[in-house]
Design a protein around this motif. Structure first.
Motif, mmCIF file in Angstrom:
data_model
loop_
_atom_site.group_PDB
_atom_site.id
_atom_site.type_symbol
_atom_site.label_atom_id
_atom_site.label_comp_id
_atom_site.label_asym_id
_atom_site.label_seq_id
_atom_site.Cartn_x
_atom_site.Cartn_y
_atom_site.Cartn_z
ATOM 1 N N PHE A 1 -0.480 2.944 8.640
ATOM 2 C CA PHE A 1 0.506 1.920 8.967
ATOM 3 C C PHE A 1 1.782 2.049 8.145
ATOM 4 O O PHE A 1 1.748 2.390 6.960
ATOM 5 C CB PHE A 1 -0.069 0.516 8.724
ATOM 6 N N PHE A 2 2.901 1.729 8.806
ATOM 7 C CA PHE A 2 4.197 1.581 8.140
ATOM 8 C C PHE A 2 4.647 0.150 8.389
ATOM 9 O O PHE A 2 4.434 -0.365 9.489
ATOM 10 C CB PHE A 2 5.221 2.541 8.754
ATOM 11 N N CYS A 3 5.215 -0.514 7.402
ATOM 12 C CA CYS A 3 5.844 -1.793 7.703
ATOM 13 C C CYS A 3 7.060 -2.016 6.812
ATOM 14 O O CYS A 3 7.239 -1.347 5.792
ATOM 15 C CB CYS A 3 4.851 -2.949 7.645
ATOM 16 N N ALA A 4 7.917 -2.909 7.231
ATOM 17 C CA ALA A 4 9.138 -3.220 6.474
ATOM 18 C C ALA A 4 9.477 -4.677 6.698
ATOM 19 O O ALA A 4 9.259 -5.202 7.788
ATOM 20 C CB ALA A 4 10.297 -2.336 6.934
ATOM 21 N N GLY A 5 10.002 -5.324 5.656
ATOM 22 C CA GLY A 5 10.404 -6.711 5.842
ATOM 23 C C GLY A 5 10.555 -7.434 4.523
ATOM 24 O O GLY A 5 10.389 -6.865 3.448
ATOM 25 N N PRO A 6 10.880 -8.737 4.604
ATOM 26 C CA PRO A 6 11.120 -9.519 3.401
ATOM 27 C C PRO A 6 9.836 -9.923 2.673
ATOM 28 O O PRO A 6 8.802 -10.136 3.307
ATOM 29 C CB PRO A 6 11.832 -10.765 3.944
ATOM 30 N N MET A 7 9.926 -9.989 1.352
ATOM 31 C CA MET A 7 8.836 -10.450 0.487
ATOM 32 C C MET A 7 9.426 -11.537 -0.414
ATOM 33 O O MET A 7 10.648 -11.580 -0.618
ATOM 34 C CB MET A 7 8.317 -9.307 -0.393
ATOM 35 N N PHE A 8 8.561 -12.383 -0.963
ATOM 36 C CA PHE A 8 9.035 -13.542 -1.714
ATOM 37 C C PHE A 8 8.288 -13.671 -3.041
ATOM 38 O O PHE A 8 7.053 -13.732 -3.063
ATOM 39 C CB PHE A 8 8.824 -14.806 -0.885
ATOM 40 N N ARG A 9 9.025 -13.680 -4.129
ATOM 41 C CA ARG A 9 8.401 -13.881 -5.443
ATOM 42 C C ARG A 9 9.317 -14.750 -6.293
ATOM 43 O O ARG A 9 10.522 -14.512 -6.358
ATOM 44 C CB ARG A 9 8.181 -12.528 -6.163
#
Ligand code: ATP
Ligand code: MG
Length: 403
Positions: A104-112
């Motif tokens: 799998f490949f994925c891309a997107g926003p993350m929150f920390r």
């Protein structure tokens, strides 16, 4: 009431910045596809349990960085701080384990919830690669190779160092022991009598036999980390062993690695990951040996430096109201041929020419009364200033052909 501000640690990605991000994502996706990794998109929020169980109660992310909230229905949810947990949840809840191995490949926003600074935000973006269901070190080799290939395609590989470490663990030692018994068992006839006895009682001790024939066999024994290192060398991927690379999450075992750089100040890690064989089981799924990494898009875009150029449109400029409908038709036809068109909304010719220059148009097509009477338009090359008249019925074909 004070003027509205973006929330601390969040940023607007204006068009230039968006182009830089898009270049990172598109490059990563294209390279990942060459290795057979296909895109997956999981939700941006999950039940908090998904992250708590996978990342570990002692990890920085779980103890202080998660954006957790109760929704109107009373469910405890968390904005995803990273991608692996959601993908493993999808593997289990979607019953995908019967199709292993999966890439799998994925891309997107993350929150920390972190202390914001250059290269460190509260909403940031990642590209991510996961290889599920592959226990062999060749899996680790592949995911590292995809990462190096993406960095190379972005022109930043030379600015990074691959730092590598192995954590080992009880499970991997047991797996290694089994692989060793298997291997040595195939060479039983060539081993010394002493080593044959050791093989039954404590196979690891065969590794330090002083017998010359034993040493030759042992030299070719499968050792996970040695195999990984030798394969990286075969591929010409340089690395530096660094026992201090341990990663912040509880779920890693065996291989851990980070591509780091000196060019981004304190935020040196651009792409990092490792092996997490036990993770699926801790989530209540089937045992699924896996390895993967995540790269920070903001940091990769900063490292790449250059800003990809925007498309250069053709400006279609009606001179007077009578020409507006002709302009609409030409703009429609050009766009349907894949050519970007800037068609102003208002203003006289000089204002529209200013706008054409502002959007970096390469050609302006002027539709004046005189030209229209002759069923023609004047075409001005905005780089050279050269001007010519073109018949309206050949205009679109001609522009499409010379593109
Ligand atoms: P760091 O040591 O910088 O906190 P990390 O170990 O927490 O990084 P990972 O969880 O491995 O980071 O995430 C992978 C990559 O995502 C990092 O190498 C980095 O490029 C990027 N990244 C992580 N946290 C942030 C953040 N808050 N803002 C921007 N990028 C980030
Ligand atoms: Mg961190």
């Amino acid at each position: 009431m004070s003027a509205l501000q973006p929330v601390r640690g969040t940023r607007d990605l204006l068009p230039e910045e968006s182009r830089r991000h898009r270049r990172v994502v598109e490059t990563a996706e294209r390279v990942a596809e060459l290795y057979g990794y296909e895109e997956i998109a999981t939700p941006i929020f999950e039940f908090t349990e998904v992250f708590k169980r996978t990342l570990g109660d002692t990890s920085d992310i779980v103890t202080k960085e998660m954006y957790t909230f109760t929704d109107r229905g009373g469910d405890l949810l968390t904005l995803r701080p990273e991608a692996t947990a959601g993908i493993m949840r999808a593997l289990i809840s979607g019953g995908l384990a019967q199709h292993l191995p999966l890439k799998f490949f994925c891309a997107g926003p993350m929150f920390r919830y972190e202390r914001p600074q250059k290269g460190r935000y509260r909403q940031f973006h990642q590209i991510d690669i996961e290889l599920l269901g592959v226990p062999e070190p060749l899996g680790d080799v592949e995911v590292i190779a995809v990462g190096a290939h993406i960095l190379e395609a972005l022109g930043v590989l030379g600015k990074t160092t691959l730092e590598l470490n192995t954590l080992g663990d009880a499970e991997s030692r047991a797996a290694y022991r089994a692989a060793l018994i298997d291997y040595l068992g195939k060479h039983l006839g060539e081993l010394s009598a002493e080593s044959r006895t050791r093989l039954e009682r404590n196979p690891l001790r065969v590794l330090d036999s002083k017998d010359e024939a034993d040493k030759r066999i042992v030299a070719a024994a499968p050792i996970f980390f040695d195999y990984l290192k030798a394969s990286l060398a075969t591929l010409g991927i340089g690395y530096r062993l660094n026992p201090r690379i341990v990663r912040g999450l509880d779920y890693y075992c065996h291989t851990v690695f980070e591509f780091t750089t000196n060019e981004l100040g304190a935020q040196g890690a651009v792409l990092a990951g490792g092996r997490y064989d036990g993770l699926a089981e801790t989530m209540g799924g089937p045992s699924t040996a896996s390895v993967g990494w995540a790269g920070g898009i903001e940091r990769l875009a900063m490292l790449a430096g250059e800003v990809p150029a925007a498309l250069r449109p053709i400006a279609v400029i009606p001179v007077g109201q009578a020409a507006e409908h002709t302009a609409l038709e030409i703009a429609r036809d050009l766009r349907h041929r894949g050519i970007a068109v800037e068609l102003g909304f208002h203003g006289n010719v000089s204002r529209r020419m200013k706008r054409a220059n502002k959007v970096n148009a390469r050609i302006a097509i002027l539709l004046g009364d005189n030209e229209l009477a002759r069923k023609a338009a004047s075409l001005r090359d905005l780089d050279t200033g050269a001007q010519s008249e073109v018949a309206l019925d050949t205009l679109v074909d001609r522009l499409a052909a010379e593109r």
